[in-house]
Design a protein around this motif. Structure first.
Motif, short mmCIF file in Angstrom:
data_model
loop_
_atom_site.label_atom_id
_atom_site.label_comp_id
_atom_site.label_asym_id
_atom_site.label_seq_id
_atom_site.Cartn_x
_atom_site.Cartn_y
_atom_site.Cartn_z
N ALA A 68 0.81 -1.21 0.00
CA ALA A 68 0.00 0.00 0.00
C ALA A 68 0.85 1.27 0.00
CB ALA A 68 -0.93 0.00 1.21
N PHE A 69 2.08 1.16 0.46
CA PHE A 69 3.01 2.30 0.47
C PHE A 69 4.42 1.79 0.28
CE2 PHE A 69 0.93 1.45 4.53
CZ PHE A 69 1.93 0.78 5.20
N HIS A 70 5.32 2.69 -0.05
CA HIS A 70 6.70 2.31 -0.35
C HIS A 70 7.50 1.99 0.92
CE1 HIS A 70 6.13 3.51 -4.45
NE2 HIS A 70 5.65 4.68 -4.05
N TYR A 71 8.34 0.98 0.82
CA TYR A 71 9.24 0.66 1.91
C TYR A 71 10.54 0.11 1.32
CZ TYR A 71 8.04 -4.31 1.38
OH TYR A 71 7.87 -5.58 0.90
N VAL A 72 11.58 0.14 2.13
CA VAL A 72 12.87 -0.43 1.72
C VAL A 72 13.38 -1.34 2.82
CG1 VAL A 72 13.52 1.49 0.22
CG2 VAL A 72 14.17 1.54 2.62
N ARG A 73 14.18 -2.29 2.41
CA ARG A 73 14.85 -3.17 3.36
C ARG A 73 16.31 -2.77 3.43
NH1 ARG A 73 13.61 -7.42 5.59
NH2 ARG A 73 11.77 -8.65 5.36
N ALA A 74 16.82 -2.68 4.64
CA ALA A 74 18.24 -2.45 4.87
C ALA A 74 18.70 -3.60 5.75
CB ALA A 74 18.47 -1.10 5.55
N GLY A 75 19.19 -4.65 5.12
CA GLY A 75 19.48 -5.87 5.87
C GLY A 75 18.16 -6.47 6.31
N ARG A 76 18.01 -6.65 7.60
CA ARG A 76 16.76 -7.19 8.14
C ARG A 76 15.77 -6.10 8.51
NH1 ARG A 76 17.62 -11.79 12.41
NH2 ARG A 76 15.41 -11.87 12.00
N ALA A 77 16.23 -4.85 8.55
CA ALA A 77 15.37 -3.73 8.94
C ALA A 77 14.48 -3.29 7.76
CB ALA A 77 16.22 -2.55 9.39
N ILE A 78 13.27 -2.92 8.09
CA ILE A 78 12.34 -2.37 7.10
C ILE A 78 12.08 -0.92 7.48
CG2 ILE A 78 9.98 -2.46 6.20
CD1 ILE A 78 10.01 -5.46 6.69
N ARG A 79 12.18 -0.04 6.49
CA ARG A 79 11.89 1.37 6.69
C ARG A 79 10.82 1.78 5.70
NH1 ARG A 79 13.87 0.15 10.66
NH2 ARG A 79 15.78 0.91 11.61
N VAL A 80 9.77 2.40 6.21
CA VAL A 80 8.63 2.81 5.40
C VAL A 80 8.76 4.29 5.08
CG1 VAL A 80 6.11 3.06 5.40
CG2 VAL A 80 7.16 1.08 6.50
N SER A 81 8.56 4.64 3.82
CA SER A 81 8.60 6.03 3.39
C SER A 81 7.53 6.83 4.14
CB SER A 81 8.34 6.12 1.89
OG SER A 81 7.98 7.42 1.51
N LYS A 82 7.96 7.85 4.86
CA LYS A 82 7.03 8.70 5.61
C LYS A 82 6.04 9.37 4.67
CE LYS A 82 7.00 12.57 8.90
NZ LYS A 82 5.80 13.16 8.35
N GLU A 83 6.53 9.90 3.57
CA GLU A 83 5.66 10.59 2.62
C GLU A 83 4.60 9.64 2.05
OE1 GLU A 83 6.11 12.42 -1.83
OE2 GLU A 83 7.76 12.77 -0.44
N SER A 84 5.01 8.47 1.65
CA SER A 84 4.10 7.48 1.09
C SER A 84 3.08 7.01 2.13
CB SER A 84 4.91 6.30 0.56
OG SER A 84 4.07 5.29 0.09
N PHE A 85 3.54 6.73 3.34
CA PHE A 85 2.65 6.27 4.40
C PHE A 85 1.64 7.36 4.78
CE2 PHE A 85 1.48 5.95 8.89
CZ PHE A 85 0.86 4.71 8.89
N ASP A 86 2.12 8.59 4.95
CA ASP A 86 1.23 9.69 5.32
C ASP A 86 0.17 9.94 4.25
OD1 ASP A 86 2.64 9.96 7.67
OD2 ASP A 86 3.77 11.73 7.02
N ARG A 87 0.56 9.84 2.98
CA ARG A 87 -0.39 10.01 1.87
C ARG A 87 -1.45 8.89 1.93
NH1 ARG A 87 2.97 10.99 -2.55
NH2 ARG A 87 3.61 8.86 -2.23
N TRP A 88 -1.00 7.64 2.15
CA TRP A 88 -1.93 6.50 2.27
C TRP A 88 -2.87 6.70 3.44
CZ3 TRP A 88 -2.31 3.12 6.44
CH2 TRP A 88 -3.15 2.02 6.25
N LEU A 89 -2.36 7.15 4.57
CA LEU A 89 -3.16 7.32 5.78
C LEU A 89 -4.21 8.41 5.61
CD1 LEU A 89 -3.47 6.38 8.71
CD2 LEU A 89 -1.83 8.15 9.36
N ASN A 90 -3.88 9.45 4.87
CA ASN A 90 -4.79 10.60 4.73
C ASN A 90 -5.75 10.49 3.55
OD1 ASN A 90 -3.81 12.03 6.99
ND2 ASN A 90 -2.03 12.61 5.81
N GLN A 91 -5.67 9.41 2.77
CA GLN A 91 -6.59 9.30 1.62
C GLN A 91 -7.96 8.85 2.02
OE1 GLN A 91 -5.25 6.55 -1.28
NE2 GLN A 91 -5.05 4.86 0.12
#
Length: 62
Positions: A39-62
């Protein structure tokens, strides 16, 4: 003179899974499942997952 600390801090560009779970008041398991839906953009850095704040906030506010 008091310095405004917020002006010197770097703005966050990503959320952790824990931050997503807390914002939505859901379990970590549910937060991982939500991220994996794509539903929103994310990246993996090793085992860690980081979710794009901009993408998540846009998804949350739609």
């Amino acid at each position: 003179m008091v310095e405004n600390k917020s002006s010197t801090l770097i703005q966050k560009k990503t959320y952790t899974i824990d931050e997503i779970a807390k914002q939505l008041n859901i379990s970590m398991k549910s937060a991982y499942a939500l991220v994996k839906t794509g539903a929103f953009h994310y990246v993996r850095a090793g085992r860690a997952i980081r979710v794009s704040k901009e993408s998540f906030d846009r998804w949350l506010n739609q």
